[in-house]
Write a protein that holds these residues in place. Structure first.
Motif, PDB file in Angstrom:
ATOM      1  N   GLU A  31       0.802  -1.095   0.092  1.00  0.00           N
ATOM      2  CA  GLU A  31      -0.038   0.097   0.260  1.00  0.00           C
ATOM      3  C   GLU A  31       0.845   1.131  -0.054  1.00  0.00           C
ATOM      4  OE1 GLU A  31      -2.984   0.549  -0.161  1.00  0.00           O
ATOM      5  OE2 GLU A  31      -4.070  -1.434  -0.080  1.00  0.00           O
ATOM      6  N   ARG A  32       0.421   2.252  -0.951  1.00  0.00           N
ATOM      7  CA  ARG A  32       1.352   3.634  -0.894  1.00  0.00           C
ATOM      8  C   ARG A  32       1.271   4.261   0.245  1.00  0.00           C
ATOM      9  NH1 ARG A  32       2.772   5.209  -6.128  1.00  0.00           N
ATOM     10  NH2 ARG A  32       1.883   4.066  -7.794  1.00  0.00           N
ATOM     11  N   ARG A  33       0.223   4.142   1.163  1.00  0.00           N
ATOM     12  CA  ARG A  33       0.234   4.815   2.481  1.00  0.00           C
ATOM     13  C   ARG A  33       1.301   4.586   3.429  1.00  0.00           C
ATOM     14  NH1 ARG A  33      -5.274   3.524   1.097  1.00  0.00           N
ATOM     15  NH2 ARG A  33      -5.224   1.595   2.460  1.00  0.00           N
ATOM     16  N   LEU A  34       1.773   3.313   3.141  1.00  0.00           N
ATOM     17  CA  LEU A  34       3.055   2.930   4.143  1.00  0.00           C
ATOM     18  C   LEU A  34       4.286   3.106   3.475  1.00  0.00           C
ATOM     19  CD1 LEU A  34       1.508  -0.620   4.971  1.00  0.00           C
ATOM     20  CD2 LEU A  34       1.294   1.297   6.350  1.00  0.00           C
ATOM     21  N   ARG A  35       5.204   3.513   4.636  1.00  0.00           N
ATOM     22  CA  ARG A  35       6.762   3.469   4.152  1.00  0.00           C
ATOM     23  C   ARG A  35       7.077   2.044   3.928  1.00  0.00           C
ATOM     24  NH1 ARG A  35       9.371   7.828   8.154  1.00  0.00           N
ATOM     25  NH2 ARG A  35       8.191   9.670   7.968  1.00  0.00           N
ATOM     26  N   THR A  36       8.110   1.985   2.890  1.00  0.00           N
ATOM     27  CA  THR A  36       8.758   0.705   2.709  1.00  0.00           C
ATOM     28  C   THR A  36      10.099   0.791   2.558  1.00  0.00           C
ATOM     29  OG1 THR A  36       8.602   1.010   0.206  1.00  0.00           O
ATOM     30  CG2 THR A  36       6.725   0.019   1.399  1.00  0.00           C
ATOM     31  N   ARG A  37      10.748  -0.305   2.999  1.00  0.00           N
ATOM     32  CA  ARG A  37      12.230  -0.653   2.832  1.00  0.00           C
ATOM     33  C   ARG A  37      12.604  -1.812   2.798  1.00  0.00           C
ATOM     34  NH1 ARG A  37      11.791   4.258   2.879  1.00  0.00           N
ATOM     35  NH2 ARG A  37      12.782   5.651   3.636  1.00  0.00           N
ATOM     36  N   ARG A  38      13.142  -2.391   1.808  1.00  0.00           N
ATOM     37  CA  ARG A  38      13.570  -3.602   1.407  1.00  0.00           C
ATOM     38  C   ARG A  38      14.610  -4.158   2.450  1.00  0.00           C
ATOM     39  NH1 ARG A  38      10.161  -3.150  -1.490  1.00  0.00           N
ATOM     40  NH2 ARG A  38       9.788  -3.138  -3.934  1.00  0.00           N
ATOM     41  N   VAL A  39      14.331  -5.618   2.751  1.00  0.00           N
ATOM     42  CA  VAL A  39      15.335  -6.159   3.732  1.00  0.00           C
ATOM     43  C   VAL A  39      16.099  -7.446   3.075  1.00  0.00           C
ATOM     44  CG1 VAL A  39      14.095  -5.332   6.084  1.00  0.00           C
ATOM     45  CG2 VAL A  39      13.428  -7.551   4.996  1.00  0.00           C
ATOM     46  N   GLY A  40      15.554  -7.762   1.987  1.00  0.00           N
ATOM     47  CA  GLY A  40      16.011  -8.855   1.282  1.00  0.00           C
ATOM     48  C   GLY A  40      15.211  -9.435   0.346  1.00  0.00           C
ATOM     49  N   TYR A  41      15.367 -10.534  -0.440  1.00  0.00           N
ATOM     50  CA  TYR A  41      14.685 -11.013  -1.462  1.00  0.00           C
ATOM     51  C   TYR A  41      14.362 -12.741  -1.188  1.00  0.00           C
ATOM     52  CZ  TYR A  41      15.088  -6.901  -4.135  1.00  0.00           C
ATOM     53  OH  TYR A  41      15.284  -5.550  -4.573  1.00  0.00           O
ATOM     54  N   ASP A  42      13.251 -13.169  -1.593  1.00  0.00           N
ATOM     55  CA  ASP A  42      13.179 -14.594  -1.594  1.00  0.00           C
ATOM     56  C   ASP A  42      12.631 -14.976  -2.925  1.00  0.00           C
ATOM     57  OD1 ASP A  42      12.343 -17.049  -0.630  1.00  0.00           O
ATOM     58  OD2 ASP A  42      10.505 -16.484  -0.129  1.00  0.00           O
ATOM     59  N   SER A  43      12.893 -16.302  -3.274  1.00  0.00           N
ATOM     60  CA  SER A  43      12.360 -16.704  -4.586  1.00  0.00           C
ATOM     61  C   SER A  43      11.314 -17.877  -4.469  1.00  0.00           C
ATOM     62  CB  SER A  43      13.432 -17.247  -5.532  1.00  0.00           C
ATOM     63  OG  SER A  43      14.158 -16.087  -5.917  1.00  0.00           O
ATOM     64  N   LEU A  44      10.393 -18.027  -4.851  1.00  0.00           N
ATOM     65  CA  LEU A  44       9.385 -19.006  -4.978  1.00  0.00           C
ATOM     66  C   LEU A  44       9.958 -19.984  -5.697  1.00  0.00           C
ATOM     67  CD1 LEU A  44       5.783 -17.357  -5.494  1.00  0.00           C
ATOM     68  CD2 LEU A  44       7.174 -17.758  -3.580  1.00  0.00           C
ATOM     69  N   THR A  45       9.525 -21.377  -5.321  1.00  0.00           N
ATOM     70  CA  THR A  45      10.006 -22.777  -6.060  1.00  0.00           C
ATOM     71  C   THR A  45       8.770 -23.495  -6.534  1.00  0.00           C
ATOM     72  OG1 THR A  45      11.980 -22.485  -4.828  1.00  0.00           O
ATOM     73  CG2 THR A  45      11.330 -24.579  -5.670  1.00  0.00           C
ATOM     74  N   VAL A  46       8.753 -24.076  -7.407  1.00  0.00           N
ATOM     75  CA  VAL A  46       7.959 -25.023  -7.915  1.00  0.00           C
ATOM     76  C   VAL A  46       8.378 -26.261  -7.592  1.00  0.00           C
ATOM     77  CG1 VAL A  46       6.322 -26.083  -9.841  1.00  0.00           C
ATOM     78  CG2 VAL A  46       6.927 -23.522  -9.793  1.00  0.00           C
ATOM     79  N   VAL A  47       7.658 -27.227  -6.783  1.00  0.00           N
ATOM     80  CA  VAL A  47       8.059 -28.412  -6.211  1.00  0.00           C
ATOM     81  C   VAL A  47       7.020 -29.476  -6.502  1.00  0.00           C
ATOM     82  CG1 VAL A  47       9.791 -27.689  -4.491  1.00  0.00           C
ATOM     83  CG2 VAL A  47       7.326 -28.097  -4.037  1.00  0.00           C
ATOM     84  N   VAL A  48       7.666 -30.806  -6.678  1.00  0.00           N
ATOM     85  CA  VAL A  48       6.932 -31.815  -7.166  1.00  0.00           C
ATOM     86  C   VAL A  48       7.218 -33.044  -6.410  1.00  0.00           C
ATOM     87  CG1 VAL A  48       6.067 -31.183  -9.382  1.00  0.00           C
ATOM     88  CG2 VAL A  48       7.989 -32.587  -9.171  1.00  0.00           C
TER      89      VAL A  48
END
Length: 298
Positions: free
Chosen positions: A157-174
């Motif tokens: 939401e634009r009403r909130l201040r934001t700061r990146r703390v890191g990244y994550d990646s989704l994984t497809v698993v079977v």
């Protein structure tokens, strides 16, 4: 004129003597000597200038005035206990220096390490942690119910201040028995979208990420099943119910043990940011700034 206040411990002794009918039994109950209890009650009588007890060889009984004073003393002691409980609640609230909310994947796989590091850096600081999905975390911050939030959604939401703390990646698993597990090449994004997928519930950062990723590629999909936790998602995939889209943080053990197999997907970016959020009209407290720094690895 300065008032002389009775000692609460002496009043408690009076109540105990009145209940037990004996200095000896009151002394035994409080771990004091009988002469000591007798002297304290006598001092209380002199202080109040009211005879409280009839003392007889067979025991002590309350005078009529003593019965009235005992009732008053019991009320005063109850009020004192309420006072102590209220102060303890106030003290505990002051010890909670940071109110934070974290999304579920962060709560399971990152927040425990953050809290441990906070304890090392600021042992007197308590973090009160709420766990919710990413949409709910944003709502808690907006409502002022927490000081800072950490979420996994690609949009905030634009009403909130934001700061990146890191990244994550989704994984497809079977499951190892799934047809995709034996394919040496990657699965195309179109094939992923055409396959019923096991996904998280709407409002979760994981769900929003896969929705946005396929949407940017001009693709739509229909979930086979929506599950409200990473554990449920992994269990469904392990039992062969279909491909699951899940945070890479959540499946490290399963991939290492071979109970799940990662499937690479072409033509779609499944990386997502991990973001700290707080209200624009409020500055972070020093303790919340410290937690933000811990989350960033600083």
């Amino acid at each position: 004129m300065t008032a002389t206040w009775p000692d609460l411990d002496d009043l408690a002794l009076l109540v105990l003597v009145g209940e037990t009918g004996s200095f000896g039994r009151a002394a035994a109950a409080t771990g004091q000597s009988q002469p000591s209890v007798s002297r304290r009650i006598a001092a209380l009588e002199r202080s109040l200038k009211v005879p409280l007890l009839h003392r007889r060889p067979t025991g002590s009984t309350l005078t009529p005035a003593g019965r009235v004073v005992l009732d008053w003393a019991a009320s005063l002691l109850e009020a004192a206990q309420d006072f102590n409980r209220s102060v303890e609640v106030l003290r505990s609230r002051r010890r909670v220096a940071v109110r934070a909310a974290v999304s579920m994947t962060i709560a399971e796989y990152l927040a425990p390490r953050w809290l441990q590091e906070m304890r090392k850096r600021q042992p007197d600081t308590t973090v009160a942690l709420q766990v919710a999905n990413s949409t709910e975390v944003g709502g808690l911050v907006e409502a002022g119910r927490v000081d800072i939030g950490f979420l996994e959604s690609p949009t905030v939401e634009r009403r909130l201040r934001t700061r990146r703390v890191g990244y994550d990646s989704l994984t497809v698993v079977v499951a190892p028995e799934h047809a995709w597990a034996t394919q040496r090449h990657s699965v195309a994004a179109e094939q992923l979208a055409d396959t019923p997928l096991l996904v998280r519930e709407p409002g979760s950062g994981t769900r929003e990420t896969i929705d946005h990723a396929l949407g940017r590629a001009g693709l739509e999909y229909v979930p086979a099943m929506e599950l409200a936790s990473n554990t449920a998602l992994k269990t469904a995939a392990v039992t062969g119910m279909g491909p699951a889209v899940i945070s890479g943080l959540a499946v490290g053990h399963e991939l290492a043990s071979g109970t799940l197999v990662e499937v690479h997907v072409q033509g779609v970016d499944l990386r997502r940011p991990l973001t700290a959020v707080w209200r624009r009209d409020q500055d972070l407290s020093p303790e919340a700034v410290e937690l933000y720094g811990v989350a960033r690895g600083r």
